[in-house]
Design a protein around this motif. Sequence first.
Motif, mmCIF file in Angstrom:
data_model
loop_
_atom_site.group_PDB
_atom_site.id
_atom_site.type_symbol
_atom_site.label_atom_id
_atom_site.label_comp_id
_atom_site.label_asym_id
_atom_site.label_seq_id
_atom_site.Cartn_x
_atom_site.Cartn_y
_atom_site.Cartn_z
ATOM 1 N N MET A 113 -74.395 18.333 -4.079
ATOM 2 C CA MET A 113 -73.012 17.919 -3.874
ATOM 3 C C MET A 113 -72.724 17.803 -2.379
ATOM 4 N N VAL A 114 -71.744 16.959 -2.060
ATOM 5 C CA VAL A 114 -71.273 16.810 -0.686
ATOM 6 C C VAL A 114 -69.749 16.879 -0.707
ATOM 7 N N PRO A 115 -69.140 17.758 0.093
ATOM 8 C CA PRO A 115 -67.674 17.788 0.145
ATOM 9 C C PRO A 115 -67.109 16.448 0.616
ATOM 10 N N GLU A 116 -65.944 16.102 0.127
ATOM 11 C CA GLU A 116 -65.274 14.882 0.572
ATOM 12 C C GLU A 116 -65.115 14.919 2.089
ATOM 13 N N GLY A 117 -65.692 13.920 2.769
ATOM 14 C CA GLY A 117 -65.632 13.884 4.224
ATOM 15 C C GLY A 117 -66.838 14.482 4.915
ATOM 16 N N GLY A 118 -67.802 15.012 4.143
ATOM 17 C CA GLY A 118 -69.009 15.583 4.741
ATOM 18 C C GLY A 118 -69.002 17.099 4.710
ATOM 19 N N MET A 119 -70.153 17.686 5.030
ATOM 20 C CA MET A 119 -70.283 19.139 4.984
ATOM 21 C C MET A 119 -69.345 19.832 5.963
ATOM 22 N N GLY A 120 -69.023 19.167 7.065
ATOM 23 C CA GLY A 120 -68.107 19.767 8.031
ATOM 24 C C GLY A 120 -66.728 20.027 7.471
ATOM 25 N N ALA A 121 -66.385 19.356 6.358
ATOM 26 C CA ALA A 121 -65.087 19.600 5.727
ATOM 27 C C ALA A 121 -64.975 21.037 5.239
ATOM 28 N N LEU A 122 -66.111 21.646 4.877
ATOM 29 C CA LEU A 122 -66.082 23.050 4.461
ATOM 30 C C LEU A 122 -65.649 23.937 5.623
ATOM 31 N N SER A 123 -66.250 23.740 6.789
ATOM 32 C CA SER A 123 -65.870 24.533 7.962
ATOM 33 C C SER A 123 -64.410 24.291 8.338
ATOM 34 N N SER A 124 -63.994 23.031 8.314
ATOM 35 C CA SER A 124 -62.612 22.707 8.689
ATOM 36 C C SER A 124 -61.611 23.341 7.738
ATOM 37 N N ARG A 125 -61.899 23.283 6.435
ATOM 38 C CA ARG A 125 -60.962 23.840 5.463
ATOM 39 C C ARG A 125 -60.887 25.362 5.586
ATOM 40 N N LEU A 126 -62.031 26.010 5.800
ATOM 41 C CA LEU A 126 -62.015 27.460 6.001
ATOM 42 C C LEU A 126 -61.215 27.823 7.247
ATOM 43 N N ALA A 127 -61.414 27.072 8.338
ATOM 44 C CA ALA A 127 -60.682 27.355 9.577
ATOM 45 C C ALA A 127 -59.176 27.196 9.377
ATOM 46 N N GLU A 128 -58.785 26.233 8.541
ATOM 47 C CA GLU A 128 -57.360 26.038 8.253
ATOM 48 C C GLU A 128 -56.772 27.221 7.493
ATOM 49 N N ARG A 129 -57.596 27.879 6.667
ATOM 50 C CA ARG A 129 -57.108 28.964 5.817
ATOM 51 C C ARG A 129 -57.180 30.332 6.495
ATOM 52 N N VAL A 130 -57.737 30.382 7.700
ATOM 53 C CA VAL A 130 -57.810 31.637 8.459
ATOM 54 C C VAL A 130 -56.674 31.636 9.480
ATOM 55 N N PRO A 131 -55.902 32.729 9.591
ATOM 56 C CA PRO A 131 -54.706 32.693 10.438
ATOM 57 C C PRO A 131 -54.969 32.478 11.925
ATOM 58 N N LEU A 132 -56.093 32.974 12.467
ATOM 59 C CA LEU A 132 -56.310 32.862 13.908
ATOM 60 C C LEU A 132 -57.789 32.637 14.199
ATOM 61 N N VAL A 133 -58.103 31.462 14.740
ATOM 62 C CA VAL A 133 -59.456 31.138 15.194
ATOM 63 C C VAL A 133 -59.362 30.768 16.668
ATOM 64 N N ARG A 134 -59.941 31.591 17.525
ATOM 65 C CA ARG A 134 -59.927 31.332 18.966
ATOM 66 C C ARG A 134 -61.239 30.645 19.348
ATOM 67 N N THR A 135 -61.161 29.465 19.926
ATOM 68 C CA THR A 135 -62.361 28.756 20.350
ATOM 69 C C THR A 135 -62.543 28.891 21.862
ATOM 70 N N GLY A 136 -63.767 28.633 22.313
ATOM 71 C CA GLY A 136 -64.071 28.767 23.736
ATOM 72 C C GLY A 136 -64.049 30.201 24.214
ATOM 73 N N LEU A 137 -64.304 31.144 23.304
ATOM 74 C CA LEU A 137 -64.222 32.566 23.641
ATOM 75 C C LEU A 137 -65.532 33.234 23.227
ATOM 76 N N ARG A 138 -66.379 33.520 24.206
ATOM 77 C CA ARG A 138 -67.684 34.129 23.940
ATOM 78 C C ARG A 138 -67.647 35.610 24.316
ATOM 79 N N ALA A 139 -67.841 36.475 23.340
ATOM 80 C CA ALA A 139 -67.835 37.915 23.591
ATOM 81 C C ALA A 139 -69.016 38.298 24.478
ATOM 82 N N THR A 140 -68.754 39.172 25.434
ATOM 83 C CA THR A 140 -69.806 39.618 26.352
ATOM 84 C C THR A 140 -70.081 41.108 26.258
ATOM 85 N N ALA A 141 -69.160 41.881 25.651
ATOM 86 C CA ALA A 141 -69.380 43.331 25.572
ATOM 87 C C ALA A 141 -68.556 43.933 24.448
#
Length: 427
Positions: free
Chosen positions: A199-227
Motif C-alpha cells: 500500500m501507498v498512502p495518498e500523496g506518498g509515504m511522506g504523508a504518514l510523517s506529515s499526518r503524524l506531525a499534524e497530530r502531535v502538539p509540538l514539533v520543534r525543527t532545526g533543534l539538535r540535542a547536544t547534551a
Amino acid sequence: MATIILGGGVSGLLTAWHLHRRGEAVEVWEAEAEPGGWVQTLPWNGPGGEPGRVEKGPQGILVRAGSPADRLFKALDLPLNSPGKGARWVGKGDQLIPVPAHPMGLATSPLMSLRTKLRMALEPFQPVRPAEPEEGLFEFIARRAGRGMAEELLAPMVAGILAAPPHLLSVDAIPLLRKWESHGSLFNGVRKSGISHLMVPEGGMGALSSRLAERVPLVRTGLRATALEHLPGNRWAVSAPGHRAEADRVILALPAFEAAPLLAPLAPAASEALASIPYTSVKLWHSRHTPLMPFADGFGFLIDPPSGRPYLGTLVPSWIDRGCAPEGLMQLRSFIGDSTLWEDPRPEEPKDWAWTEARLKRWLPALAPALQTREEVSPNAIPRAEKGHRARVRTAVEALPKGLDWISNARFGPGVRDVIEGLEDWA
C-alpha cells in the motif's frame, strides 16, 4: 508526565502520537528543517514542469487487514492506495526470471533446483527451535526451508529489502520470521497471519510523517540535542544550541550512532552497545523513461548478488504509486549497495548514471534513454542487524537510567511496519 522526544522521524513522531493520545504532555525535537527522517516524499517535477515526486526512503508499506498498520492509518484518516498485483522478477545469470504470484507456483519455477523445491516442501514438518540462542538469518532459513533455499533465493530477496548479504545478518533483521515460526512453521505462520498487501498512502509515504506531525502538539525543527543532564527528583534536562528544556522523561528516537554519544556520560554501557550497531549506506538513481512493456506494469526486479555486485535491483515507482510520475512516463528506482559488503570487483569505479544505465541495459536491453535522472545518496540509511544484534539491543535498553528510553528501527526492525508494530506493543 512531560516527555521530550529527540528525533522527528517516523519512530519519534509515532511515539509522540501514542503518548499524546494517552494524555501525556510531549514535544519532539528534530534536528533537520523538516520532520519525517527517511520517510519523506520529495517533489520532482517532470521534463515539462509537470508535478511528480520521489520517495526519500521506503516506496510503500505492507498492510494486512486488522494489523497495527491498518489500525494506525485508519486512526489517522489517511487513505491507502494499492497498485494491485504486478509482475516481479529476479535477475540470475543472464535473464530475468518471473517470481510466481502464488507460492504454489514455485513448484514449476526455474528460480530453484528440484532438490531445493523438494526440501522446501518439508518446511511445515521441521521442529520449532527456541528463540535463544540467537540464530543467523541464513542459518534460520537453511534450517527451516533447506540450504538450497538459503543459497539460491534468500540473497536477492534480502538484498532488495536490507541491502546487506544474508550471511551477515541475524534472524532478527526480519522480525516476522520468528513470529511465523511460533505458529509451528513458516507456512502455518503466513497462513494464520493473513495476506499483506503493498500500500501507498495518498500523496506518498511522506504523508504518514506529515499526518503524524499534524497530530502531535509540538514539533520543534532545526533543534539538535547536544547534551542530557540528570536533575534532582529524577527529572531530565536537554540542551541544544540556544535552547534548554526540562522533562520527566526523555526518549531518544534516534539512530543508534546518534544516540550513543548523548548517552556516553550517563550510561556508558548503553552507549557502547548502541555504538556497536552497524548501518548500511545505499545509493539510488531515479530515472524516467518512455514505458517499456510489460516491465512498466510490474513491481520491478531484484538481482542475485553474483550477477550484480553491487547493483541490487530496480523498482518501478510509477506502477507502485501512480501519482509519482507525469502521465505517459515510467519512473524507475535503481539501488546500488555498499561496495565493501558486496565484493564489488571494481570498487574504485564511480557509480554514476552511465554505470547504472549500463547495468539496467543488461537486463532491459530495449529500455529507452532516460529523459530525467536524479541521484540520491543515503548514508547510514538501514540498521544492519548482524549476528549478536539481539544482545546489543538488550544491553542498551537494560542499561538506560530511569527516565530515559531509546526508540528506533534498529530496536524494532528496519521497516516502517516493524516500527508501527513494535511501538504499539511498547505503548
